[in-house]
Design a protein around this motif. Structure first.
Motif, short mmCIF file in Angstrom:
data_model
loop_
_atom_site.label_atom_id
_atom_site.label_comp_id
_atom_site.label_asym_id
_atom_site.label_seq_id
_atom_site.Cartn_x
_atom_site.Cartn_y
_atom_site.Cartn_z
N LEU A 96 0.83 -1.20 0.00
CA LEU A 96 0.00 0.00 0.00
C LEU A 96 0.87 1.25 0.00
O LEU A 96 0.59 2.22 -0.71
N ALA A 97 1.95 1.22 0.80
CA ALA A 97 2.84 2.37 0.88
C ALA A 97 3.52 2.66 -0.44
O ALA A 97 3.86 3.81 -0.73
N ALA A 98 3.69 1.62 -1.27
CA ALA A 98 4.33 1.82 -2.57
C ALA A 98 3.49 2.71 -3.47
O ALA A 98 4.00 3.26 -4.46
N LEU A 99 2.21 2.88 -3.15
CA LEU A 99 1.35 3.76 -3.93
C LEU A 99 1.57 5.22 -3.57
O LEU A 99 1.15 6.11 -4.32
N ALA A 100 2.21 5.47 -2.45
CA ALA A 100 2.46 6.84 -2.00
C ALA A 100 3.77 7.35 -2.63
O ALA A 100 4.61 6.56 -3.06
N PRO A 101 3.98 8.67 -2.67
CA PRO A 101 5.21 9.20 -3.28
C PRO A 101 6.46 8.92 -2.47
O PRO A 101 7.56 9.05 -2.98
N ARG A 102 6.31 8.53 -1.23
CA ARG A 102 7.47 8.24 -0.39
C ARG A 102 7.54 6.75 -0.10
O ARG A 102 6.53 6.11 0.11
N GLY A 103 8.76 6.19 -0.05
CA GLY A 103 8.96 4.78 0.22
C GLY A 103 9.50 4.55 1.61
O GLY A 103 9.86 5.49 2.31
N PRO A 104 9.59 3.29 2.02
CA PRO A 104 10.06 2.97 3.37
C PRO A 104 11.57 3.06 3.50
O PRO A 104 12.29 3.42 2.57
N ALA A 105 12.05 2.69 4.69
CA ALA A 105 13.44 2.93 5.04
C ALA A 105 14.43 2.22 4.14
O ALA A 105 15.45 2.80 3.74
N LEU A 106 14.18 0.96 3.78
CA LEU A 106 15.13 0.22 2.96
C LEU A 106 15.35 0.91 1.63
O LEU A 106 16.49 1.05 1.15
N ARG A 107 14.29 1.35 1.02
CA ARG A 107 14.39 2.04 -0.27
C ARG A 107 15.23 3.31 -0.13
O ARG A 107 16.08 3.59 -0.97
N GLN A 108 15.01 4.06 0.94
CA GLN A 108 15.75 5.30 1.13
C GLN A 108 17.23 5.05 1.33
O GLN A 108 18.09 5.78 0.82
N ILE A 109 17.56 4.01 2.09
CA ILE A 109 18.96 3.67 2.33
C ILE A 109 19.64 3.21 1.05
O ILE A 109 20.78 3.54 0.76
N ALA A 110 18.91 2.41 0.26
CA ALA A 110 19.49 1.81 -0.94
C ALA A 110 19.58 2.77 -2.11
O ALA A 110 20.44 2.58 -3.00
N LEU A 111 18.76 3.80 -2.13
CA LEU A 111 18.63 4.63 -3.33
C LEU A 111 19.95 5.21 -3.84
O LEU A 111 20.20 5.17 -5.06
N PRO A 112 20.84 5.75 -3.01
CA PRO A 112 22.10 6.29 -3.56
C PRO A 112 22.92 5.23 -4.28
O PRO A 112 23.54 5.53 -5.32
N TYR A 113 22.92 4.00 -3.79
CA TYR A 113 23.68 2.93 -4.43
C TYR A 113 23.00 2.46 -5.71
O TYR A 113 23.66 2.09 -6.68
N LEU A 114 21.67 2.48 -5.72
CA LEU A 114 20.94 2.14 -6.94
C LEU A 114 21.22 3.18 -8.02
O LEU A 114 21.39 2.84 -9.20
N GLU A 115 21.28 4.43 -7.62
CA GLU A 115 21.56 5.49 -8.58
C GLU A 115 22.97 5.37 -9.14
O GLU A 115 23.21 5.59 -10.33
N ASP A 116 23.93 4.99 -8.28
CA ASP A 116 25.30 4.78 -8.76
C ASP A 116 25.35 3.64 -9.78
O ASP A 116 26.05 3.72 -10.79
N LEU A 117 24.61 2.56 -9.49
CA LEU A 117 24.57 1.42 -10.40
C LEU A 117 23.92 1.82 -11.73
O LEU A 117 24.37 1.41 -12.81
#
Length: 277
Positions: A96-117
């Motif tokens: 349900l939260a995935a429908l919102a513009p903000r994601g949970p903690a794991l996504r926020q932590i991982a995002l900089p590394y995903l962007e680098d990849l």
């Protein structure tokens, strides 16, 4: 009389009863939705895992009421109970939260590394977690030149058919692997691996190399390279992958990039490698 009971109004035999306004809740009375939400509200960043007693205390509910509501929420998937008896927020709420513009903690932590990849490959980059026999995608980065994939945030796919799924399945406990491989294994393309013996060899190779390579298993034009993400203490928390066109995939180049992203996210989550790892 309990707090939830309504007072009876005596009516004489010759006097018709008049409609009355709803009785206002007495002090201390809480509605059912309020009690249910108070259970979910007991969890926060400082309290991501709670026992039933702590939920009862933090929600301001009796132990009996807390147990009834926690059971209902667990059956629905809003809460999950781990092997130690602690409750965590469940994946159903993440869907349900995935429908919102903000994601949970794991996504926020991982995002900089995903962007680098993504910057290193300019191809589809995915982050997924396991939910029983499926993977649930919780983040996806895509570029204009990326190969087409049937993925969206919140999407589910069987473990055996995707790179992230193979990375997660390879590190599941042996009993779960046996149950999964004994069940029906859906085929999506002529290249989807559904033979249990072949899958076992593939999973062993994933554990040995630290990466999973899935070629043309969901679509016949894509290849994914995935690696597991570890949480503090070593358990697998998620998996990260890059998906590229199968025709010109350079797997030896992609493997170190995906490994580096997985290692960076793992360290950001609090995992520390053993000496020499």
């Amino acid at each position: 009389m309990t707090a939830d009971a309504e007072p009876s109004v005596p009516v004489g035999p010759s006097v018709p009863a008049e409609p009355t306004a709803p009785t206002a809740p007495t002090k201390g009375t809480r509605s059912a939705p309020d009690r249910l939400l108070s259970v979910l509200g007991a969890f926060d960043l400082e309290h991501p895992a709670l026992c039933l007693t702590d939920i009862s205390r933090r929600a301001g509910l009796s132990l009996t009421t807390a147990h009834r509501l926690v059971t209902a929420l667990s059956e629905w998937g809003a809460l999950e109970r781990d092997e130690s008896g602690l409750y965590h927020v469940g994946l159903r709420l993440w869907e349900l939260a995935a429908l919102a513009p903000r994601g949970p903690a794991l996504r926020q932590i991982a995002l900089p590394y995903l962007e680098d990849l993504y910057e290193a490959t300019h191809e589809n980059v995915q982050l997924a977690v396991q939910d029983g026999p499926e993977v649930v995608y919780i983040e996806w980065l895509s570029g204009r030149s990326a190969v087409g994939v049937h993925i969206r945030v919140g999407a589910r796919w069987p473990l055996h058919a995707t790179g992230v799924g193979l990375a997660l399945l390879a590190h599941s406990d042996p009993e779960f692997q046996d149950q999964y491989l004994a069940g029906p294994l859906t085929s999506f393309t002529p290249y989807t691996i559904t033979d249990p013996a072949r899958l076992r060899r593939m999973l062993a190779d994933v554990r040995r190399t630290g990466v999973a390579v899935s070629s043309r298993q969901v679509t016949d034009d894509a290849l994914s390279v995935a690696a597991p993400i570890r949480s503090p203490g070593g358990p697998i928390a998620a998996a990260v992958s890059v998906v590229v066109p199968q025709a010109d995939a350079q797997v030896p180049v992609l493997v170190p990039a995906v490994r580096l992203a997985a290692r960076g996210i793992s360290r950001a989550l609090g995992w520390r490698p053993e000496t020499g790892a």
